[in-house]
Design an enzyme around this catalytic site. Structure first.
Site, short mmCIF file in Angstrom:
data_model
loop_
_atom_site.label_atom_id
_atom_site.label_comp_id
_atom_site.label_asym_id
_atom_site.label_seq_id
_atom_site.Cartn_x
_atom_site.Cartn_y
_atom_site.Cartn_z
N GLU A 1 37.44 -75.39 -13.05
CA GLU A 1 36.22 -76.01 -13.57
C GLU A 1 36.26 -76.20 -15.09
O GLU A 1 35.77 -77.21 -15.61
CB GLU A 1 35.00 -75.17 -13.17
CG GLU A 1 34.66 -75.23 -11.70
CD GLU A 1 35.55 -74.37 -10.81
OE1 GLU A 1 35.50 -74.53 -9.57
OE2 GLU A 1 36.30 -73.55 -11.36
N PHE B 1 30.38 -77.11 -6.50
CA PHE B 1 29.14 -76.39 -6.27
C PHE B 1 28.69 -75.76 -7.59
O PHE B 1 29.53 -75.26 -8.35
CB PHE B 1 29.32 -75.26 -5.24
CG PHE B 1 29.56 -75.73 -3.83
CD1 PHE B 1 28.50 -76.00 -2.98
CD2 PHE B 1 30.84 -75.90 -3.35
CE1 PHE B 1 28.72 -76.43 -1.68
CE2 PHE B 1 31.08 -76.33 -2.06
CZ PHE B 1 30.02 -76.59 -1.22
N ILE C 1 30.42 -73.18 -11.23
CA ILE C 1 30.49 -73.86 -12.52
C ILE C 1 30.78 -72.91 -13.67
O ILE C 1 31.17 -73.33 -14.76
CB ILE C 1 29.18 -74.63 -12.80
CG1 ILE C 1 29.42 -75.73 -13.84
CG2 ILE C 1 28.07 -73.67 -13.27
CD1 ILE C 1 28.23 -76.66 -14.01
N PRO D 1 33.14 -70.82 -14.75
CA PRO D 1 34.33 -70.90 -15.62
C PRO D 1 34.24 -72.02 -16.64
O PRO D 1 34.92 -71.98 -17.67
CB PRO D 1 35.48 -71.13 -14.63
CG PRO D 1 35.00 -70.54 -13.34
CD PRO D 1 33.52 -70.82 -13.33
N HIS E 1 26.68 -70.40 -2.30
CA HIS E 1 26.46 -71.82 -2.03
C HIS E 1 24.96 -72.13 -2.03
O HIS E 1 24.53 -73.11 -1.41
CB HIS E 1 27.07 -72.23 -0.69
CG HIS E 1 28.56 -72.14 -0.66
ND1 HIS E 1 29.22 -70.95 -0.45
CD2 HIS E 1 29.53 -73.07 -0.85
CE1 HIS E 1 30.53 -71.16 -0.48
NE2 HIS E 1 30.74 -72.43 -0.73
#
Length: 747
Positions: free
Chosen positions: A478, A501, A505, A507, A548
């Site tokens: 990411e 997703f 995010i 990282p 998720h």
């Protein structure tokens, strides 16, 4: 240096009277390793050992030595200013000068680009940052070309030079360089009017960093991507054996980075003595030649020394022994080059001494002039957060939909796909990439299968239509996705990236917060990065569980410079996404997974020019008894709740914010002044969530208009579980809204 000159060199005065950046000197006085060479000192004997091949010319040696002296003298003068409280931070480049000067020799202005690091003063001098301009940064003057005094000194960048803006973050620049190189290659294949200056088949991007930066994951991600795509990037690692106080053997396995990166294919890895100008020159020449050849990236691992402490806030005597510091003094690159110049007959010692005095005087004069320059106006602190030229909140972004007669309604997925297709066709600067966004990465698969187009099929068919140069998969990284997009956008492209997703995010959050959102502001409006990040978010998916189902809009709406959007209907998604792509600011575009294929939010395609301004709420349902402010998946739940209580005589007005940063305060205030009651519903955790700010502002600014306390409905302060009963208990439901509406109405 050989006593015989190479490449047509001839002896003579060393660059006296040459035009260009001036100023130079020694490191801070009174500290071991920081004293300037005294005229009475004997120059060290030149090392006669030479590598094969032609070395730098006499003219090149003159230019390099002048830049190195200038850098050293600026270091010394800046330290003096700090002691006088005329500079507020100081970090020196002493010991790194030969390497920076050598790297600059191979950068082609107007073709190549460079991401520097804070010890690259000599590099900056050769690339066009004058001594006075550097002192503007030290003093905090508005005239500082790199940032207008918004960043610390030594963040080298200047419009019109090859240097692109840098931040203080360690290692983040490597990914920007990869993106910039990718952009250069793309523009060669797909020339775009207005961006021709960056389209050169031999363009190279130089990126510099210290040995400590190689411990960051973004460094390794950059190596992987550069190797994977054979990008023309030169990585220059300036190894002074210390990351502040941590020695290299405690940073890097094996004690050095060169051996660790040998396994990357297509990489040219070169190790050199960065204190020896000729060795550094040869290494940089080889690295640039390899990168320009198209064979792939190069990495130069250069061994240098750091004179004195990491910065003015550090004291290296607390962790380095005296013998070690004294040994570094004997490697002084400025003295070594001076000795070689004398030994080869390029200059005499008297000429060098005279030049040093002239440069010292020039730098002193530059410093004196710089500290008379004015500071920025205090209120300018709010300038350059967003584009001054393109306002996505303006009427220019309010266009009517044009539905085709008889057009069938499409889902949010359908309409987002349509917008991406139209914008790719309209603007060749637009690239779409991320994990799984392509139809198929392998050409044979692309010919034989339907194609994936994202885990939610949002980008399906785009690669097949627009090609793999414009729609492509990235490594599962990411930070790479966002960081490379920053570099591309800085070079003029319009990346639209997908993070698979929201839950994954994080990282990339370093790149989003410290690089992307702040770029325009910290560059004083001179650079920008209009990147759109599409991010599936939210819960209510049944079985999504912890990783998720996350909502985290607060952490993004909190960032100055970043636009934050979350549509609740297919029509709004189409209009807001087109605005996001066409505006000139970075945007995070939350796409609620639960809403992707709902039938209640469908719409016919509104056409290729439909846009909705940011910061304009949608009145979902009018009412006079209570204002319900919400967004995302709770919008429909609020409608259902409002219909239920309408049978009890309670008329709820529902505002769907749609845009979270900025948000439509005027619409909220107008509604609450009429209804005198407010309920804020949001899917994030109740404590410290986005809705808490809205509720607080209503209570603060509309207190006199309220007939009841401001209420909130939100998720509970825990995680979303896998079992449907746990998910339902965690997330706000219709009955929660009905309960709070009744409480407020009865208050």
């Amino acid at each position: 240096m050989s006593p015989k000159l190479r490449d047509g060199a001839s002896s003579g005065v060393l660059g006296l009277g040459r035009a260009g950046p001036r100023g130079n000197g020694a490191a801070p006085e009174g500290r071991p390793g920081n004293g300037r060479p005294q005229e009475s000192e004997e120059l060290p004997t030149a090392d006669p050992a030479l590598s094969t091949g032609p070395g730098p010319s006499a003219e090149e040696l003159r230019e390099a030595y002048r830049a190195m002296l200038t850098s050293r003298e600026i270091d010394a003068r800046e330290a003096s200013l700090k002691r006088q409280n005329k500079a507020f931070f100081q970090i020196n480049s002493s010991g790194h000068e030969a390497l920076g000067a050598a790297a600059a020799a191979f950068i082609r202005p107007g073709v190549d680009h460079a991401y520097t690091y804070y010890r690259d003063r000599a590099l900056a001098v050769r690339l066009g940052v004058t001594a006075k301009e550097q002192f503007f940064g030290s003093w905090g003057a508005a005239a500082d070309p790199s940032s207008g005094a918004r960043q610390m000194p030594c963040h080298f960048a200047k419009p019109g030079t090859p240097m692109l803006p840098q931040s203080s973050c360690v290692g983040t620049q490597f990914l920007h360089a990869v993106g910039a190189a990718h952009a250069a290659r793309y523009l060669v294949r797909h020339p775009i009017p207005g961006l021709a200056t960056v389209a050169d088949a031999e363009a190279v991007t130089l990126v510099c960093g210290g040995d400590g930066a190689t411990s960051e994951g973004e460094f390794w991600e950059a190596l992987n991507t550069a190797s994977l795509r054979r990008l023309p990037v030169v990585f220059l690692i300036e190894d002074n054996e210390y990351a502040i106080s941590v020695p290299v053997e405690h940073q890097t396995a094996g004690g050095g980075i060169a051996g660790l990166v040998q396994g990357f294919p297509h990489f040219k890895v070169i190790e050199c003595d960065g204190c020896d100008y000729e060795a550094a020159y040869r290494a940089m020449r080889e690295a640039f030649a390899h990168a320009r050849s198209g064979e792939g990236p190069a990495l130069v691992h250069a061994h240098v020394v750091r004179y004195g402490s990491h910065s003015v806030s550090d004291d290296d005597r607390e962790y380095r022994i005296r013998e070690e510091r004294e040994a570094d003094l004997r490697k002084d690159p400025v003295k070594r080059l001076a000795a070689e110049l004398v030994a080869s007959g390029v200059a005499t010692k008297a000429e060098l001494d005279a030049q040093q005095e002239r440069i010292r005087a020039e730098v002193a004069e530059a410093a004196a002039e710089a500290i008379r320059a004015p500071w920025p106006e205090p209120e300018s602190c709010l300038d350059h957060l967003y584009s001054p030229d393109v306002d996505p909140c303006s009427a220019a972004f309010e266009t009517a939909p044009r539905f085709e007669p008889g057009a069938r309604p499409g889902t949010m997925v359908n309409l987002i796909n349509s917008v991406l297709r139209a914008e790719l066709a309209r603007d060749r600067r637009v690239l779409v990439f991320g994990q799984d966004v392509a139809d198929a990465s392998r050409e044979r698969a692309l010919r034989e299968v339907r194609g994936k187009g994202g885990v939610f099929k949002v980008t399906q068919g785009l690669q097949r239509e627009f090609g793999s140069d414009r729609v492509f998969n990235t490594p599962l990284a990411e930070a790479t996705i966002v960081g490379s997009a920053v570099g591309m956008a800085t070079r003029g492209l319009r990346p639209v990236v997908e993070i698979q997703f929201l839950d994954y995010i994080w990282p990339a959050y370093m790149q989003i917060r410290n690089e992307l959102a702040s770029l325009r502001w910290r560059a004083n409006g001179q650079w920008s990065a209009p990147v759109v990040m599409r991010v599936p978010a939210g819960g209510y998916v049944t079985g999504g569980a912890v990783y998720h189902s996350q909502s985290a809009e607060t952490l993004f709406a909190h960032l100055p410079g970043l636009r934050v959007v979350m549509p609740a209907t297919a029509l709004d998604a189409a209009g807001l996404l087109r605005t996001a792509i066409r505006c000139d600011d970075p945007v995070i575009f939350f796409e609620h997974k639960h809403l992707y294929r709902q039938t209640y939010n469908k719409s016919p395609d509104p056409g290729p020019d439909f846009m909705i301004p940011f910061g304009k709420a949608r009145t979902v349902r009018p009412g006079d008894d209570l204002t319900l402010v919400t967004f995302g998946a709770l919008t429909h739940r609020a409608e259902v709740a409002a219909r239920e209580v309408a049978h009890e005589g309670i008329a709820v007005e529902i505002l769907d914010l749609r845009s979270l940063a900025p948000y439509d305060w005027e619409a909220i205030a107008e509604s609450v002044r009429r209804t005198n009651r407010a309920l804020v519903a949001y899917e994030e955790s109740r404590s410290f969530g986005y809705g808490a700010e809205i509720a607080a502002r209503i209570a603060d600014e509309l207190f006199d208009d309220l007939d009841a306390p401001v209420r909130r409905v939100a998720a509970r302060d825990a995680w979303v579980g896998y079992c449907p009963s746990l998910e339902r208990a965690m997330l706000p439901q219709r009955e929660d809204l009905v309960r709070e509406i009744r409480r407020l109405a009865e208050y």
